[in-house]
Design an enzyme around this catalytic site. Structure first.
Site, PDB file in Angstrom:
ATOM      1  CB  ALA A  69      -7.073   3.101  -8.684  1.00 13.23           C
ATOM      2  CG  HIS A 200       0.600   4.965  -8.757  1.00  9.50           C
ATOM      3  ND1 HIS A 200       1.652   4.260  -8.139  1.00  9.50           N
ATOM      4  CD2 HIS A 200      -0.604   5.078  -8.415  1.00  9.50           C
ATOM      5  CE1 HIS A 200       0.702   3.624  -7.321  1.00  9.50           C
ATOM      6  NE2 HIS A 200       0.127   4.115  -7.465  1.00  9.50           N
ATOM      7  CB  CYS A 324      -2.809  -1.662  -0.735  1.00  9.13           C
ATOM      8  SG  CYS A 324      -3.524  -3.923  -0.623  1.00  9.13           S
TER       9      CYS A 324
END
Length: 382
Positions: A69, A200, A324
């Site tokens: 993504a 994932h 992230c």
């Protein structure tokens, strides 16, 4: 290990792995090769393209496979701005978007010119669409609002957000990475121009994702990676056929089991929330009470630093923010955008349950969390 960090990544479903394994051996041909073996793999890739499209209610021709993504977001945002004509050089993004969206927008304007504006969120983490409406102008080329937030599970009204963007002549980008497989997503409703997702997060392999865009929009995008012209010239390089086939299988399973998974995970998450608030004082919910992903629970434990709590309960895998964030010591940008102070944000943990999660794991995890929070609070009181 009790794994309650499925929003960061999911284990590969055994059925997905079984579909992938032949692509590493007897079906190892390059999908771009013109011989019989290559064409056979190409057919499997196209089948997967249709499977991914079906999960999010899109046309298979709209799917462009990427490494994930993050790459898809960069391709979408930089591609749109690179091809945008003056005077539209402004991008609006929700303040709680994934770091990939925020960073891609900032880099795009630094390369191609323009500005980025942040759209506020309400205290429950959902986008403030009145602020979006007030921020729109004739220079806005793209609006980005995610379907569901990875940290709080907050679900946005993307239909209204898209209508506002289109009313101002702007394109609408939606990150459906966390929503896909957890709640229904229907991209062919005509509301969303560009969307991204990743394998994932739906029990598929890491290293494969997709950008979804109409063929008309695909023609407007400038590729990030050039070479042999694979993926309609938007993502050159030998395609990850095994990963793509796994992505397709994961998408098919997610679509078939979405309703049952959502119902079961909603019950388990409610049980987790109930037990923790029953056994501990000073527990506050971050995020919406209702319009939230069925598997996601973000809680603040007052006077208990989240990192210290995680250290004190190595048996339970949870998160103090989005994956992230990496090793960053900064408080979650999602929680601070919702109005939490740095201290409150640093006392918050995300629990994200998944397909393998059980009621027995919830009961056991509660015991570990309660002990860890009480231990950290006692240390702070000394």
């Amino acid at each position: 290990m009790i794994y309650f960090d499925h929003n960061a990544t999911t284990p590969v479903d055994p059925r997905v792995l079984a579909a992938m394994l032949p692509l590493f051996a007897e079906q190892c041909a390059n999908a771009s090769s013109g011989h019989v073996a290559g064409r056979a793999v190409a057919r499997l890739v196209e089948q997967a393209r249709g499977q991914v499209a079906a999960l999010v209610g899109a046309n298979r021709r709209n799917v462009v496979f990427t490494s994930g993504a993050t790459e898809a977001v960069n391709l979408a945002i930089r591609g749109v701005l690179a091809g945008a004509g003056s005077p539209r050089r402004r991008i609006l993004v929700s303040a709680t978007e994934h770091k990939a969206v925020l960073a891609a927008a900032a880099q795009a304007v630094s390369i191609h010119g323009g500005t980025v504006g942040l759209v506020r969120v309400l205290p429950d983490g959902t986008p403030d669409l009145d602020h979006l409406a007030a921020s729109l102008s004739s220079d806005v080329v793209l609006v980005a609002v995610m379907a569901a937030n990875s940290e709080t599970g907050a679900i946005a009204d993307v239909g209204r957000a898209a209508q506002l963007a289109h009313g101002a002549g702007a394109l609408f980008l939606c990150d459906v990475t966390q929503a896909a497989g957890k709640i229904p997503v229907a991209l062919d409703a005509g509301e969303i121009d560009l969307a991204v997702l990743s394998a994932h997060k739906i029990y598929g392999p890491k290293g494969v994702g997709a950008l979804l865009a109409s063929r008309r929009l695909q023609a407007r995008l400038t590729p990030l990676i050039v070479g042999g012209g694979q993926e309609r010239g938007l993502r050159s390089g030998t395609i990850n056929s095994a990963g793509i086939v796994g992505f397709g299988q994961a998408a098919t399973i997610a679509a078939a089991e979405l309703a049952a998974d959502a119902d079961r995970l909603r019950r388990l998450t409610a049980l987790l929330h109930h037990l923790l608030t029953e056994k501990l004082d000073g527990v506050a919910l971050n995020g919406p009470t209702v319009t939230r992903l069925p598997n996601t629970l973000n809680l603040r434990f007052v006077d208990a630093d989240a990192d210290a709590v995680m250290t004190a309960m190595p048996q339970v895998a949870v998160s103090a923010g989005s994956a992230c964030q990496g090793s960053s010591t900064e408080p979650s940008h999602v929680l601070t955008a919702m109005g939490l102070g740095a201290t409150a944000a640093s006392q918050s943990l995300r629990f994200s349950l998944g397909r393998p999660s059980t009621a027995e794991e919830v009961q056991a995890a509660v015991g570990h969390v309660v002990s860890a929070v009480e231990h950290v609070r006692a240390l702070g009181a000394d």
